[in-house]
Design a protein around this motif. Structure first.
Motif, mmCIF file in Angstrom:
data_model
loop_
_atom_site.group_PDB
_atom_site.id
_atom_site.type_symbol
_atom_site.label_atom_id
_atom_site.label_comp_id
_atom_site.label_asym_id
_atom_site.label_seq_id
_atom_site.Cartn_x
_atom_site.Cartn_y
_atom_site.Cartn_z
ATOM 1 N N ARG A 1 9.386 10.747 7.789
ATOM 2 C CA ARG A 1 10.240 10.914 6.640
ATOM 3 C C ARG A 1 9.544 12.419 5.798
ATOM 4 N N SER A 2 10.019 13.323 6.462
ATOM 5 C CA SER A 2 9.595 14.810 5.847
ATOM 6 C C SER A 2 10.086 14.783 4.372
ATOM 7 N N SER A 3 11.172 14.206 3.945
ATOM 8 C CA SER A 3 11.929 14.393 2.746
ATOM 9 C C SER A 3 10.840 13.596 1.631
ATOM 10 N N SER A 4 9.952 12.594 2.177
ATOM 11 C CA SER A 4 9.002 12.115 1.133
ATOM 12 C C SER A 4 7.842 13.065 0.757
ATOM 13 N N LEU A 5 7.560 14.076 1.625
ATOM 14 C CA LEU A 5 6.642 14.879 1.220
ATOM 15 C C LEU A 5 6.968 15.934 -0.059
ATOM 16 N N PRO A 6 5.940 15.806 -0.973
ATOM 17 C CA PRO A 6 6.426 16.576 -2.515
ATOM 18 C C PRO A 6 6.950 18.110 -2.096
ATOM 19 N N ASP A 7 5.971 18.603 -1.102
ATOM 20 C CA ASP A 7 6.450 20.155 -0.913
ATOM 21 C C ASP A 7 6.156 20.158 0.719
ATOM 22 N N PRO A 8 7.076 20.050 1.630
ATOM 23 C CA PRO A 8 6.975 20.060 3.098
ATOM 24 C C PRO A 8 6.547 21.200 3.467
ATOM 25 N N ARG A 9 6.823 22.148 3.114
ATOM 26 C CA ARG A 9 6.373 23.648 3.465
ATOM 27 C C ARG A 9 4.836 23.803 3.224
ATOM 28 N N ARG A 10 4.377 23.560 1.815
ATOM 29 C CA ARG A 10 3.041 23.493 1.406
ATOM 30 C C ARG A 10 2.056 22.790 2.702
ATOM 31 N N THR A 11 2.833 21.648 2.843
ATOM 32 C CA THR A 11 1.976 20.568 3.808
ATOM 33 C C THR A 11 1.860 20.952 5.152
ATOM 34 N N THR A 12 2.993 21.581 5.761
ATOM 35 C CA THR A 12 2.988 22.077 7.091
ATOM 36 C C THR A 12 1.959 23.162 7.102
ATOM 37 N N ASP A 13 2.200 24.214 6.199
ATOM 38 C CA ASP A 13 1.275 25.325 6.251
ATOM 39 C C ASP A 13 -0.250 24.913 6.147
ATOM 40 N N ARG A 14 -0.571 24.113 5.432
ATOM 41 C CA ARG A 14 -1.884 23.555 5.236
ATOM 42 C C ARG A 14 -2.433 23.056 6.713
ATOM 43 N N TRP A 15 -1.753 22.238 7.350
ATOM 44 C CA TRP A 15 -1.854 21.656 8.558
ATOM 45 C C TRP A 15 -2.018 22.722 9.585
ATOM 46 N N ARG A 16 -0.887 23.599 9.709
ATOM 47 C CA ARG A 16 -1.350 24.820 10.541
ATOM 48 C C ARG A 16 -2.575 25.564 10.376
ATOM 49 N N SER A 17 -3.013 25.806 9.289
ATOM 50 C CA SER A 17 -4.092 26.523 8.829
ATOM 51 C C SER A 17 -5.297 25.733 9.347
ATOM 52 N N GLU A 18 -5.406 24.369 8.907
ATOM 53 C CA GLU A 18 -6.659 23.591 9.109
ATOM 54 C C GLU A 18 -6.757 23.371 10.685
ATOM 55 N N ILE B 1 0.714 -1.212 -0.063
ATOM 56 C CA ILE B 1 0.115 -0.053 -0.160
ATOM 57 C C ILE B 1 1.076 1.120 -0.126
ATOM 58 N N GLY B 2 0.591 2.231 -0.974
ATOM 59 C CA GLY B 2 1.534 3.169 -0.920
ATOM 60 C C GLY B 2 0.831 4.624 -0.551
ATOM 61 N N GLN B 3 1.898 5.479 -0.582
ATOM 62 C CA GLN B 3 1.225 6.964 -0.021
ATOM 63 C C GLN B 3 1.169 7.835 -1.162
ATOM 64 N N ARG B 4 -0.088 8.561 -1.218
ATOM 65 C CA ARG B 4 -0.474 9.387 -2.074
ATOM 66 C C ARG B 4 -0.751 10.582 -1.540
ATOM 67 N N TYR B 5 0.208 11.598 -1.759
ATOM 68 C CA TYR B 5 0.004 13.076 -1.062
ATOM 69 C C TYR B 5 -0.795 14.222 -1.952
ATOM 70 N N SER B 6 -1.564 14.872 -1.414
ATOM 71 C CA SER B 6 -2.331 15.875 -2.165
ATOM 72 C C SER B 6 -2.757 16.923 -1.018
ATOM 73 N N ASP B 7 -3.088 18.215 -1.652
ATOM 74 C CA ASP B 7 -3.674 19.153 -0.928
ATOM 75 C C ASP B 7 -4.980 18.783 -0.236
ATOM 76 N N ASP B 8 -5.791 18.077 -0.861
ATOM 77 C CA ASP B 8 -6.968 17.521 0.056
ATOM 78 C C ASP B 8 -6.801 16.594 0.964
ATOM 79 N N ASP B 9 -5.688 15.724 0.666
ATOM 80 C CA ASP B 9 -5.517 14.701 1.689
ATOM 81 C C ASP B 9 -4.767 15.265 2.938
ATOM 82 N N ASP B 10 -3.969 16.448 2.655
ATOM 83 C CA ASP B 10 -3.191 17.241 4.023
ATOM 84 C C ASP B 10 -4.504 17.606 4.905
#
Length: 372
Positions: A171-188, A133-142
């Protein structure tokens, strides 16, 4: 601040109960114990298998087991568990024990979550390219991920820094855009009213990216031991012995596996220079994943003893200066990684000796603090 002000947090593996996915991938009734009991020595002096003592071959669906673990940890100076959290684009695995902890309110022991954001493959039996089973990253998933996390963050037992729930990413380096993900997490999280999360990225043997975590949107980094940087070179013999093994023993366990010395690991870890950014230290009682890789390709550390582990824990307690009253974590890898030979839980060989290290260091620090 003294050692009594530190919070030792131990990584907690929820793999000790059957799930449908593991039944399909590994066989009916598979749990981590399936790997543990097949461990066997590969060479003279190699300690295998690692067998549980006080808690036995437990099933994490049993509430009394989870309570006994928490009681044991609290009595020995462990401040909380870092539960591994398996999220795959809205699908969670191995979640039943944690869900029951949330819904029942028991045990009343602090916890936080670490997202083990790796693909699941057959890496445990040496077939890394077989994807389960694999990881699939996206804005909606964040955003969906944070909506689920908000439930855990709202729990009064959740570990915090200045009111902010602590969340780790393996593994933060696996995130396509770590800064984008962390910003979305904080905002949500802010929108949901659970407080801006305190985000920690792990620095592990698999994580090649090092440096200031704030550039990726994280508040801090944390050591995940044993790290390749501190592990040191493989155990080697003199040239004559190595030539003999290469000629007559091409399948020698020292050639088929990576074998390291625990005392060297401890020494190198304690000699690691400080960094300019915020990074929490880590310690590790042992490491040997040969039970998961019985044929070859295991990473084996030999020579671990409670005395050497105590040298490491004391060294960290004496040298680490918390960044604030609540930024005082030391991460222990791990509470119950039995198939990696890596556990504070009591075993047949050492009993509670590794746990006693934490109890002793914390008790002595409290006594010294009271005397000042």
């Amino acid at each position: 601040m003294t050692a009594s002000d530190l919070r030792f947090l131990a990584f907690y593996l929820p793999q000790f109960h059957p799930i449908p996915e593991n039944d399909e991938w590994w066989g009916k009734g598979f749990t981590e114990w399936t790997n543990v009991v097949r461990g066997s020595p590969k060479f003279s002096g190699h300690h295998q298998p690692h067998l549980p003592a006080d808690l036995g071959y437990y099933d994490l669906r049993v509430p009394e087991v989870r309570q006994a673990q928490a009681d044991l940890a609290a009595a020995h100076g462990i401040a909380g568990f870092v539960w591994y959290h398996y999220w795959f684009n809205g699908r969670r695995l191995l979640h039943r024990p944690f869900d029951e902890v949330l819904s029942s309110g028991e045990p009343g022991f602090p916890f936080c979550l670490c997202w083990a954001n790796e693909n699941w493959t057959r890496v445990w039996d040496g077939r890394e390219n077989h994807l389960l089973i694999g990881q699939r990253y996206s804005d909606d998933d964040d955003r969906a991920h944070m909506r689920w996390l908000a439930t855990a963050f709202s729990d009064p037992r959740y570990i915090r820094v200045d009111g902010r729930p602590v969340f780790l990413v393996y593994r933060s380096s696996s995130l396509p855009d770590p800064r984008r993900t962390t910003d979305r997490w904080r905002s949500e999280a802010t929108r949901l009213g659970v407080g801006e999360p305190y985000l920690i990225r792990m620095e592990s043997s698999f994580e090649k990216v090092r440096g200031d975590p704030t550039e990726l949107g994280f508040d801090a980094a944390a050591e995940f031991q044993p790290d390749t940087i501190t592990r040191g070179p493989q155990i080697r013999h003199n040239i004559a012995v190595r030539a003999y093994r290469k000629l007559l023993r091409p399948s020698s366990p020292f050639r088929q596996n990576w074998v390291y010395d625990y005392e060297t690991l401890v020494r190198r870890a304690l000699e690691t220079p400080t960094v300019s950014y915020k990074r929490f230290p880590g310690v590790n009682p042992d490491w040997d994943n040969s039970a998961r890789r019985p044929e070859s390709g295991a990473r084996i550390t030999i020579g671990s003893t409670p005395a050497l582990y105590e040298r490491w824990v004391r060294g960290v307690a004496e040298s680490f200066r918390p960044y604030s009253a609540e930024e005082n974590f030391v991460f222990v890898n791990a509470w119950n990684e039995w198939a990696e030979g890596n556990h504070l839980e009591p075993c047949h060989r050492w009993g509670r000796s590794y746990l006693d290290v934490h109890r002793r260091v914390m008790a002595e620090a409290l006594t010294a603090q009271a005397a000042t």
